[in-house]
Design a protein around this motif. Structure first.
Motif: not given
Length: 405
Positions: A284-298
């Motif tokens: 769960p934490y890695q998936i949530q981090a991947a979601i956060a990365a989508c936002h952070a890299t846009a």
């Protein structure tokens, strides 16, 4: 102001003072009570004598002396009194365990398998971080009375079951990891988005969660979810400075000034993900981090890959199904496929998340995007009545004024 100095010392020193007193006295209630007394005494003494050069040492001394007074009145405390009297004010000498910090020792002790998961998390937040029962209750979406009973039962179980205040051997640490990670994430969230009060952001709490997560990464390098949690917190924390306007009003993600995001934290979070995701043990934490990365890299809000985010939330819902995950997925679907698609999912959560301010706020935002202004205003007003912080209430009020109803 002395009040500010004491408040700052509470944020910085509470966990260490309590953890050290528990380690020495073995009495959780005594440790908390003596720590509370020490901070109360600080308000009086520091106003008269000035703030000491080492507030933590002063508070530890005062708490120790109060513990000695209490133990003197207790015949069975004679042996413990000798230990308290000999207590050092410096960081404890490392024991033969793998955990190098008193606060982490306390955290793993709170997370004993004999306690229910929620009890472990709640007890650690109360004892280690000094969060109030009300703050913890909001984090768990329960009322304060219910949480108070849970905390009392947890402490009673530790006493009745004679659960020792010690660190388990290294090979047993992984079984306690999920609860420890849950503690850190709730601690971070209370700092990143406070559950109540005038301040939306309490940076000291999120900073402490990140600090402890870094220690865990070094302690447990074979646990990918530890890395995932650290990446997640860094990616969220990178946006903290842009979340409020000068008046303290919440700024939604799509309207934030992305030049204010901390590039070094984003880069570190992405690097951690690049290291851990190839292990193909995504939790769960890695998936949530991947979601956060989508936002952070846009680069801009319009560049956000909402379809990928919706897919990641779907994957998250398969391994950690909760109403809040579904709510976040509804937002992503609403952005990727249109607000009406998101509203279909939101409306299914009316019972599961009744009274949760973000449900009403999410529904209001999707209604606004769909052009259903009158319904949006009603939902915003519902969220306004439930919002726990001044910053969120100011934002919701502004939204109602913008719609003009």
């Amino acid at each position: 102001m002395i009040e500010e100095a004491v408040a700052r010392a509470f944020r910085d020193e509470w966990g260490q003072v309590v953890a050290t007193l528990i380690r020495v006295t073995g009495d959780w209630d005594l440790a908390e009570e003596c720590a509370q007394d020490a901070f109360a005494t600080a308000l009086e003494r520091w106003r008269r004598d000035g703030v000491p050069d080492r507030p933590g040492a002063w508070l530890t001394t005062t708490a120790r002396n109060r513990a000695m007074d209490r133990l003197r009145r207790d015949a069975v405390g004679a042996a413990k009194l000798r230990e308290v009297a000999a207590m050092s004010y410096e960081p404890a000498v490392a024991d033969d365990s793998a955990v190098p910090d008193d606060r982490l020792r306390l955290m793993f002790t709170c997370c004993h398998p004999a306690l229910a998961l929620e009890a472990r998390v709640a007890l650690t937040l109360r004892t280690l971080a000094g969060l109030s029962t009300a703050e913890i209750a909001r984090a768990f979406l329960v009322n304060e009375q219910t949480m108070s009973k849970r905390l009392t039962r947890a402490k009673q179980k530790i006493k009745n079951a004679a659960i020792p205040y010690r660190v388990p051997p290294a090979h047993l640490l992984p079984e306690r990891t999920p609860a420890v990670l849950a503690v850190l994430y709730l601690l971070f969230n209370e700092g990143y988005s406070a559950s109540a009060g005038a301040d939306l952001v309490r940076r000291n709490l999120s900073a402490e969660a990140i600090r402890l997560a870094r220690v865990l990464v070094h302690l447990m390098p074979a646990e990918p979810e530890v890395f995932g949690l650290l990446a997640l917190m860094l990616l969220h924390d990178a946006r903290s400075a842009a979340r409020l306007d000068p008046a303290g009003v919440l700024i939604p993600l799509e309207e934030q000034d992305r030049t204010r995001w901390e590039a070094d934290k984003i880069a570190e979070g992405i690097a951690i993900l690049d290291e851990v995701l190839p292990r193909r043990q995504a939790g769960p934490y890695q998936i949530q981090a991947a979601i956060a990365a989508c936002h952070a890299t846009a680069k801009t809000a319009a560049d956000t890959d909402w379809a990928q985010i919706a897919g990641l939330y779907h994957r998250l819902s398969l391994i950690a199904p909760t109403p809040v995950v579904t709510l976040n997925r509804a937002v992503a679907i609403g952005m990727a496929e249109g607000p009406e698609a998101g509203l279909l999912l939101v409306d299914e959560l009316a019972e599961a998340l009744a009274g949760y301010h973000l449900l009403a706020a999410t529904r209001a935002d999707l209604l606004r995007r769909a052009g259903r202004d009158a319904e949006a205003v009603a939902a915003y007003r519902e969220a306004l009545g439930q919002a726990p912080t001044d910053a969120e209430r100011a934002f919701l009020t502004r939204r109602i004024e913008e719609i003009g109803h």
